[in-house]
Design a protein around this motif. Structure first.
Motif, PDB file in Angstrom:
ATOM      1  N   ALA A   1       0.841  -1.191   0.000  1.00 43.04           N
ATOM      2  CA  ALA A   1       0.000   0.000   0.000  1.00 43.04           C
ATOM      3  C   ALA A   1       0.884   1.251   0.000  1.00 43.04           C
ATOM      4  CB  ALA A   1      -0.916   0.007   1.217  1.00 43.04           C
ATOM      5  N   ILE A   2       0.377   2.333  -0.535  1.00 42.44           N
ATOM      6  CA  ILE A   2       1.106   3.600  -0.527  1.00 42.44           C
ATOM      7  C   ILE A   2       1.302   4.033   0.921  1.00 42.44           C
ATOM      8  CG2 ILE A   2       1.056   6.019  -1.217  1.00 42.44           C
ATOM      9  CD1 ILE A   2      -0.769   5.179  -3.528  1.00 42.44           C
ATOM     10  N   ALA A   3       2.542   4.333   1.282  1.00 42.70           N
ATOM     11  CA  ALA A   3       2.842   4.717   2.656  1.00 42.70           C
ATOM     12  C   ALA A   3       3.046   6.229   2.751  1.00 42.70           C
ATOM     13  CB  ALA A   3       4.081   3.993   3.146  1.00 42.70           C
ATOM     14  N   TYR A   4       2.409   6.831   3.741  1.00 45.22           N
ATOM     15  CA  TYR A   4       2.621   8.233   4.076  1.00 45.22           C
ATOM     16  C   TYR A   4       3.410   8.260   5.386  1.00 45.22           C
ATOM     17  CZ  TYR A   4      -1.024   8.922   0.590  1.00 45.22           C
ATOM     18  OH  TYR A   4      -1.754   8.907  -0.570  1.00 45.22           O
ATOM     19  N   SER A   5       3.851   9.414   5.789  1.00 48.56           N
ATOM     20  CA  SER A   5       4.642   9.469   7.019  1.00 48.56           C
ATOM     21  C   SER A   5       4.275  10.685   7.851  1.00 48.56           C
ATOM     22  CB  SER A   5       6.140   9.478   6.700  1.00 48.56           C
ATOM     23  OG  SER A   5       6.504  10.672   6.024  1.00 48.56           O
ATOM     24  N   ILE A   6       4.524  10.549   9.144  1.00 47.35           N
ATOM     25  CA  ILE A   6       4.335  11.642  10.090  1.00 47.35           C
ATOM     26  C   ILE A   6       5.561  11.677  10.984  1.00 47.35           C
ATOM     27  CG2 ILE A   6       3.035  10.179  11.707  1.00 47.35           C
ATOM     28  CD1 ILE A   6       1.440  12.713  12.460  1.00 47.35           C
ATOM     29  N   THR A   7       6.086  12.872  11.238  1.00 51.78           N
ATOM     30  CA  THR A   7       7.297  13.017  12.032  1.00 51.78           C
ATOM     31  C   THR A   7       6.977  13.644  13.388  1.00 51.78           C
ATOM     32  OG1 THR A   7       8.716  13.219  10.088  1.00 51.78           O
ATOM     33  CG2 THR A   7       9.571  14.107  12.156  1.00 51.78           C
ATOM     34  N   ILE A   8       7.477  13.000  14.432  1.00 51.34           N
ATOM     35  CA  ILE A   8       7.387  13.543  15.782  1.00 51.34           C
ATOM     36  C   ILE A   8       8.792  14.003  16.162  1.00 51.34           C
ATOM     37  CG2 ILE A   8       6.769  13.077  18.177  1.00 51.34           C
ATOM     38  CD1 ILE A   8       4.427  12.828  16.185  1.00 51.34           C
ATOM     39  N   PRO A   9       9.054  15.303  16.188  1.00 48.64           N
ATOM     40  CA  PRO A   9      10.399  15.788  16.523  1.00 48.64           C
ATOM     41  C   PRO A   9      10.785  15.432  17.960  1.00 48.64           C
ATOM     42  CG  PRO A   9       9.093  17.500  15.459  1.00 48.64           C
ATOM     43  CD  PRO A   9       8.149  16.399  15.821  1.00 48.64           C
ATOM     44  N   GLU A  10      12.081  15.329  18.202  1.00 51.27           N
ATOM     45  CA  GLU A  10      12.563  15.077  19.558  1.00 51.27           C
ATOM     46  C   GLU A  10      12.076  16.178  20.488  1.00 51.27           C
ATOM     47  OE1 GLU A  10      16.700  15.062  18.622  1.00 51.27           O
ATOM     48  OE2 GLU A  10      16.807  12.862  18.553  1.00 51.27           O
ATOM     49  N   GLY A  11      11.650  15.780  21.676  1.00 56.36           N
ATOM     50  CA  GLY A  11      11.192  16.753  22.647  1.00 56.36           C
ATOM     51  C   GLY A  11       9.783  17.246  22.434  1.00 56.36           C
ATOM     52  N   THR A  12       8.984  16.526  21.648  1.00 54.31           N
ATOM     53  CA  THR A  12       7.586  16.911  21.438  1.00 54.31           C
ATOM     54  C   THR A  12       6.738  16.402  22.597  1.00 54.31           C
ATOM     55  OG1 THR A  12       7.835  16.790  19.030  1.00 54.31           O
ATOM     56  CG2 THR A  12       5.589  16.741  19.916  1.00 54.31           C
ATOM     57  N   PRO A  13       6.052  17.288  23.342  1.00 50.20           N
ATOM     58  CA  PRO A  13       5.212  16.814  24.449  1.00 50.20           C
ATOM     59  C   PRO A  13       3.985  16.072  23.921  1.00 50.20           C
ATOM     60  CG  PRO A  13       4.901  19.155  24.099  1.00 50.20           C
ATOM     61  CD  PRO A  13       6.028  18.748  23.194  1.00 50.20           C
ATOM     62  N   SER A  14       3.387  15.287  24.789  1.00 52.62           N
ATOM     63  CA  SER A  14       2.290  14.427  24.358  1.00 52.62           C
ATOM     64  C   SER A  14       1.065  15.190  23.875  1.00 52.62           C
ATOM     65  CB  SER A  14       1.900  13.474  25.498  1.00 52.62           C
ATOM     66  OG  SER A  14       2.880  12.466  25.637  1.00 52.62           O
TER      67      SER A  14
END
Length: 323
Positions: free
Chosen positions: A104-117
């Motif tokens: 399946a076509i994959a998309y992505s999401i980035t969580i930068p270091e130090g991102t609070p919940s």
């Protein structure tokens, strides 16, 4: 009589061959996909519903004919949900194979270091290609990284991968900790790493900052980390103003200006590098640090040296018109 029978048999064989050829041509020959096209197989779809969707989209001439040929020539493997790319001129055979065995076509999401919940929650909820609701994850439970996902995937499933990645990272790193770490549990390592993450944006400083805070914990000195003042106020979002004196003096389970030791829990989601720094801190005698004006810090072992560094920092700020 024999001649007539032979002719009928020959005619029957010819008819079978024609029908078989027609079926085969319609299966392995080009379908109606005129240009490369993304096609979504919804979760819970059946081959019948997908065939109808293909016909409606104009990618095949007939859903019934597609299903008939799939039953005769196709694999019995189940189709997968997801978004798939159909090549221009794709045959019915290749379309079915793509749904059964293709990626399946994959998309992505980035969580930068130090991102609070709370911000992890915001980022996932803002991703329009995902579906479903999620709660704000427990602070420190998500490993910052880039994660692939598919259109229509549940947000809770993506979040689970992020949290599993943190669990796996801790399981990998914890056995390799050095004797210099002050963390007695993986959970304590995450708490201290979250402070290191918020205190420096310079990768090369992480181990030095971790060493400094480790020294303070060993010596029973308050950590006095500004981000621990802010966290109970904003839960990790920017404060947007200077810290008030009343907030510095506030007594709670996070403020390390009014307590000795670690706060009750993480103040953000630390990245792998900060966790590694806490488990293998630098060998240093420093117990003080102050910004040096270049984005990093000056570290000192004595209060006298620290006070001189503070004066240099204040002088630089006055020169910049910040004070």
């Amino acid at each position: 009589m024999k001649s007539t029978l032979a002719k009928l048999v020959a005619l029957g064989l010819l008819l079978v061959a024609c029908v078989g050829g027609w079926l085969a041509l319609g299966w392995w020959g080009g379908a109606e996909v005129e240009e490369e096209t993304a096609f979504t197989v919804a979760s819970g779809s059946t081959l019948t519903s997908v065939a109808n969707d293909l016909e409606e989209a104009g990618h095949i001439a007939s859903a019934d004919a597609f299903l008939l040929r799939a039953k005769i020539f196709g694999s019995g493997d189940p189709i997968k949900a997801g978004e798939f790319m159909l090549a221009a001129g794709a045959s019915a055979a290749s379309i079915l194979d793509t749904f059964q065995h293709g990626a399946a076509i994959a998309y992505s999401i980035t969580i930068p270091e130090g991102t609070p919940s709370v911000v992890v929650h915001d980022l996932l909820m803002a991703e329009e290609l995902l579906v479903g609701d999620i709660p704000v994850p427990e602070e420190g439970s998500v490993l910052p990284d880039t994660y692939n996902f598919e259109r229509g995937e549940e947000r809770i499933a993506v979040l689970a991968r992020m949290q599993r990645a943190m669990d796996e990272t801790l399981a990998e790193l914890w056995p390799n900790r050095t004797s210099r770490t002050v963390a007695t549990t993986p959970e304590e390592a995450v708490v201290l790493a979250s402070i290191v993450e918020k205190e420096t944006g310079v990768p090369e400083e992480r181990r030095e900052v971790a060493g400094l805070y480790s020294n303070r914990i060993r010596q029973g000195i308050m950590l006095q980390a500004d981000p621990t003042i802010i966290y109970p106020i904003t839960r990790g979002r920017p404060l947007g103003r200077r810290i008030r004196q009343s907030e510095i003096q506030a007594i709670n389970d996070y403020n390390t200006y009014s307590m000795v030791g670690l706060p009750r829990g993480p103040i953000t989601n630390p990245g792998r590098a900060s966790i590694e720094a806490v488990l293998n801190p630098a060998e240093t005698n420093a117990i003080y640090m102050v910004a040096d004006g270049s984005g990093g810090h000056e570290f000192n072992e004595t209060l006298e040296g620290h006070n001189a560094a503070v004066e240099r920092w204040f002088a630089l700020r006055r020169e910049r018109g910040e004070m």
